[in-house]
Design a protein around this motif. Structure first.
Motif, PDB file in Angstrom:
ATOM      1  N   VAL A 102      -8.260  10.468  -0.198  1.00 53.98           N
ATOM      2  CA  VAL A 102      -8.229   9.007  -0.131  1.00 53.98           C
ATOM      3  C   VAL A 102      -9.631   8.484   0.162  1.00 53.98           C
ATOM      4  CG1 VAL A 102      -7.262   6.996   1.049  1.00 53.98           C
ATOM      5  CG2 VAL A 102      -5.824   8.999   0.600  1.00 53.98           C
TER       6      VAL A 102
ATOM      7  N   THR B 173     -14.454   0.064   0.922  1.00 55.68           N
ATOM      8  CA  THR B 173     -15.220  -0.796   1.828  1.00 55.68           C
ATOM      9  C   THR B 173     -16.033   0.036   2.806  1.00 55.68           C
ATOM     10  OG1 THR B 173     -13.446  -2.430   1.641  1.00 55.68           O
ATOM     11  CG2 THR B 173     -15.058  -2.742   3.407  1.00 55.68           C
ATOM     12  N   ALA B 174     -15.394   1.044   3.395  1.00 53.75           N
ATOM     13  CA  ALA B 174     -16.103   1.885   4.358  1.00 53.75           C
ATOM     14  C   ALA B 174     -17.153   2.754   3.675  1.00 53.75           C
ATOM     15  CB  ALA B 174     -15.101   2.759   5.111  1.00 53.75           C
TER      16      ALA B 174
ATOM     17  N   PRO C  94     -10.457  -6.536  -0.545  1.00 51.11           N
ATOM     18  CA  PRO C  94      -9.145  -6.127  -0.037  1.00 51.11           C
ATOM     19  C   PRO C  94      -8.284  -7.356   0.231  1.00 51.11           C
ATOM     20  CG  PRO C  94     -10.830  -5.873   1.649  1.00 51.11           C
ATOM     21  CD  PRO C  94     -11.545  -6.225   0.389  1.00 51.11           C
TER      22      PRO C  94
ATOM     23  N   ARG D  78      -8.487   0.896  -1.090  1.00 52.59           N
ATOM     24  CA  ARG D  78      -8.442   2.358  -1.165  1.00 52.59           C
ATOM     25  C   ARG D  78      -7.838   2.851  -2.481  1.00 52.59           C
ATOM     26  NH1 ARG D  78      -4.751   3.327   3.825  1.00 52.59           N
ATOM     27  NH2 ARG D  78      -3.831   1.493   2.813  1.00 52.59           N
TER      28      ARG D  78
ATOM     29  N   GLU E 250       1.029   5.038   1.208  1.00 51.29           N
ATOM     30  CA  GLU E 250       0.514   6.142   2.005  1.00 51.29           C
ATOM     31  C   GLU E 250       1.609   6.584   2.966  1.00 51.29           C
ATOM     32  OE1 GLU E 250      -3.777   7.204   4.062  1.00 51.29           O
ATOM     33  OE2 GLU E 250      -2.910   5.236   4.357  1.00 51.29           O
TER      34      GLU E 250
ATOM     35  N   SER F 171       0.844  -1.193   0.000  1.00 54.14           N
ATOM     36  CA  SER F 171       0.000   0.000   0.000  1.00 54.14           C
ATOM     37  C   SER F 171       0.878   1.241   0.000  1.00 54.14           C
ATOM     38  CB  SER F 171      -0.914   0.001   1.226  1.00 54.14           C
ATOM     39  OG  SER F 171      -1.807  -1.087   1.171  1.00 54.14           O
TER      40      SER F 171
ATOM     41  N   ASP G  11      -3.997   1.212  -2.728  1.00 59.20           N
ATOM     42  CA  ASP G  11      -3.868  -0.240  -2.571  1.00 59.20           C
ATOM     43  C   ASP G  11      -3.756  -0.876  -3.954  1.00 59.20           C
ATOM     44  OD1 ASP G  11      -3.985  -0.243   0.221  1.00 59.20           O
ATOM     45  OD2 ASP G  11      -6.176  -0.169   0.206  1.00 59.20           O
TER      46      ASP G  11
ATOM     47  N   PRO H 125      -6.919  -1.253   6.630  1.00 62.06           N
ATOM     48  CA  PRO H 125      -8.157  -0.682   6.090  1.00 62.06           C
ATOM     49  C   PRO H 125      -8.632  -1.436   4.859  1.00 62.06           C
ATOM     50  CG  PRO H 125      -6.499   1.019   6.506  1.00 62.06           C
ATOM     51  CD  PRO H 125      -5.809  -0.303   6.633  1.00 62.06           C
ATOM     52  N   GLY H 126      -9.835  -1.073   4.402  1.00 60.98           N
ATOM     53  CA  GLY H 126     -10.370  -1.687   3.195  1.00 60.98           C
ATOM     54  C   GLY H 126      -9.645  -1.211   1.951  1.00 60.98           C
TER      55      GLY H 126
ATOM     56  N   ASP I  89     -11.780   4.980   1.072  1.00 60.11           N
ATOM     57  CA  ASP I  89     -11.833   3.576   1.472  1.00 60.11           C
ATOM     58  C   ASP I  89     -13.130   3.004   0.902  1.00 60.11           C
ATOM     59  OD1 ASP I  89     -12.353   1.144   2.818  1.00 60.11           O
ATOM     60  OD2 ASP I  89     -11.149   1.764   4.534  1.00 60.11           O
TER      61      ASP I  89
END
Length: 587
Positions: A510, A514-515, A490, A498, A458, A456, A558, A495-496, A512
């Protein structure tokens, strides 16, 4: 026409010339488009100048190969209108002969005397496919046997390898793999020429493949016995020459009516004792009797209302020189049974109606277009006065003509739509590159960062991998960027899944996935089901832009994010299943 034997005793064969192209260390490479429409150095003509090369197979080959080679003359004829001769050679005596000249040879390594003879004489190198799983090779060779100047060879490592190789040639010349099941006609090509070199599909990445048939009865349950066994199928005997006789028996209405059809109706078609019932009529059909009168109604592109009943004046969606939607139109229809004359008069000489006057029996569609060479700059509203049966209706045409020079994809009708694969710049960085995946998107190709094992990313830096899309918006204000992504899980802890979006040099936002969507692949909840059934996951970010040119950047966070389309909504985006068509670009 003279003929020569292709299966001659080895002692009678002259020394063979080397193959047309040397093999690469990694074997045949997959080259998209190895069959072209023009002759050239080293190219082989399966069909040219109204003649087609004979196709040759040995009857000592696998029965499935012999069967499939029988499809090749049909496919060549479908595309070119010229039918090649098919010669099936006796694998024992070799007495069968074919016309002298160029030929197509199809066979399996270790099974076809044709292919094995070419290998023994050094004319064909199969070391890169021999012993591999379902692998094929297509190559032009010279002087395969006396009297034959050139041959286009389709060789397979095993039975399915040869079958796939033959059907790949059919696909290359323009015959859809869905030709039979979907009745897809191929485009006509008068000339077919195979490029020199070694071509192939490679070894399948998935060893065992299959497909599942849902709702197989009664359509397939009746159709299959008709084609492959005992039984007679009802249905239309006329469609496609009767090929689909029995496929018109699947009910489309009534599923879920448990009270009428029993407990299985919640998931099954309406049926009793395993037999489908006819379609229910839903909702009930009601006959409408039109009055013996002439009454004009007007409808415009977009709304589901009609005028003058809706009140006020209708307006067409805005015209733009950059719009990619179909042209604008006005429908003038008769609410009675007596025909009437109509007239449509635009309020500007540069706005045109294709049928400005005429008679309406049932309905007339008026196509409206703008002469952009004469239209004024800026935003203009032009009335179109429509009269008929004593009723006037004024339709407003809104015309938006650019005041500034656009760059990249240009806003029209309140949005900019971009297929991700058509990025202005594809930027790799920090060991991550982009790969274009053909036809993975719902409306085009998709883009995915590789390798999928990359970590990932970040925080994001300007050296990171991204897709850059130049675009132009017409006015200042807020915009929403909708990212159309393939539904993915994912694969990394934390985190999920992204990604990030930014404009110009603004900080990336950014997201996410999933969220943002609530889709949970661990429980396969409703949102996850919706995303996978629609083959898209839509998420949004908000931004503010000034009128003019900008660069939209889609960033890798991701590694397994797959992006299909990006849509910038400046206030005019309308809901649709696939999203709007791609905007026109100025590059």
């Amino acid at each position: 026409m003279r003929s020569v034997p292709l299966l001659a005793p080895p002692a009678l064969l002259a020394p063979a010339a080397p193959a047309a192209a040397s093999p690469t260390p990694n074997g045949p490479s997959r080259v998209e488009g190895y069959v072209v429409d023009r002759p050239g150095p080293g190219r082989f003509p399966p069909a040219s100048r109204g003649r087609a090369a004979a196709i040759v197979v040995s009857d000592a080959d696998h029965p499935g190969v012999v069967r499939v080679v029988g499809d090749l003359p049909d496919d060549v004829e479908r595309v070119t209108g010229v039918r090649p001769e098919l010669a099936t050679l006796d694998g024992t005596s070799g007495r069968t002969a074919v016309p002298r000249g160029d030929v197509v040879i199809v066979g399996t390594v270790g099974r076809s005397p044709l292919i094995d003879g070419l290998v023994e004489r050094g004319t064909l190198d199969v070391s890169t496919i021999a012993g591999r799983w379902e692998t094929s090779l297509q190559q032009v060779v010279h002087d395969p046997v006396p009297g034959v100047r050139r041959a286009f060879v389709i060789a397979g490592s095993d039975q399915r390898g040869t079958i796939f190789g033959a059907y790949d040639v059919s696909r290359e010349i323009g015959v859809s793999p869905r030709h039979w099941w979907a009745d897809v006609p191929p485009a006509h090509r008068a000339e077919l020429h195979v490029l020199p070199g070694r071509h192939g599909q490679g070894t399948p990445a998935v060893k065992y493949r299959g497909f599942s048939v849902d709702d197989e009865n009664p359509a397939l349950g009746r159709w299959a016995p008709r084609h492959f066994g005992n039984g007679h199928a009802p249905g239309s005997p006329a469609l496609a020459g009767g090929k689909w006789h029995g496929f018109q028996t699947q009910p489309k209405i009534g599923c879920g009516d448990v009270a009428r059809y029993g407990p299985t109706a919640s998931w099954q078609q309406p049926e009793r004792d395993g037999e489908a019932l006819p379609d229910a009529v839903f909702p009930a059909v009601e006959r409408v009797d039109l009055p013996q009168a002439a009454e004009m109604g007007v409808a415009v592109d977009g709304p589901d209302q009609w005028w003058p009943a809706a009140g006020g004046s209708p307006a067409l969606p805005a015209f733009s020189p950059h719009q990619s939607q179909p042209g604008r139109y006005v429908d003038v229809f008769n609410r009675g049974t007596i025909p009437f004359d109509y007239r449509a008069t635009p309020g500007a000489a540069w706005l045109h109606v294709d049928r400005p006057h005429g008679t309406v029996d049932d309905q007339v569609r008026l196509d409206v277009r703008v002469d952009w060479s004469r239209a004024p700059k800026g935003r203009t509203t032009v009335p179109i006065e429509i009269t008929g049966a004593g009723v006037p209706v004024t339709v407003h045409a809104v015309v938006e003509h650019d005041l500034v020079a656009p760059r990249g994809f240009v806003e029209a009708n309140g949005y900019v739509s971009i297929e991700a694969a058509n990025a202005t710049r594809v930027v790799a960085g920090d060991g991550v590159r982009w790969r274009r995946i053909p036809d993975l998107g719902r409306t085009g190709d998709a883009m995915e960062p590789f390798p999928v094992t990359a970590p990932s990313r970040e925080p994001l830096t300007r050296t990171g991998p991204r897709l850059e899309h130049d675009l132009t918006v017409r006015s200042d204000g807020p915009v929403t960027v909708w990212a159309h992504l393939s539904p993915r899980n994912p694969v990394l802890p934390g985190p999920g899944l992204r990604y990030a979006v930014s404009f110009d040099d603004q900080p990336p936002q950014v997201v996410d996935i999933t969220a943002a969507t609530g889709a949970d692949d661990t429980t396969t909840n409703r949102q996850r089901e919706r995303n996978t059934s629609d083959n898209v996951n839509r998420t949004a970010t908000g931004h503010r832009l000034d009128a003019g040119a900008h660069t939209l950047e889609f960033w890798v966070v991701d590694p397994t994010v797959v992006v299909q389309k990006l849509v910038v909504d400046s206030g005019g985006l309308r809901s649709s299943y696939l999203g709007p068509p791609e905007s026109r670009g100025v590059h």
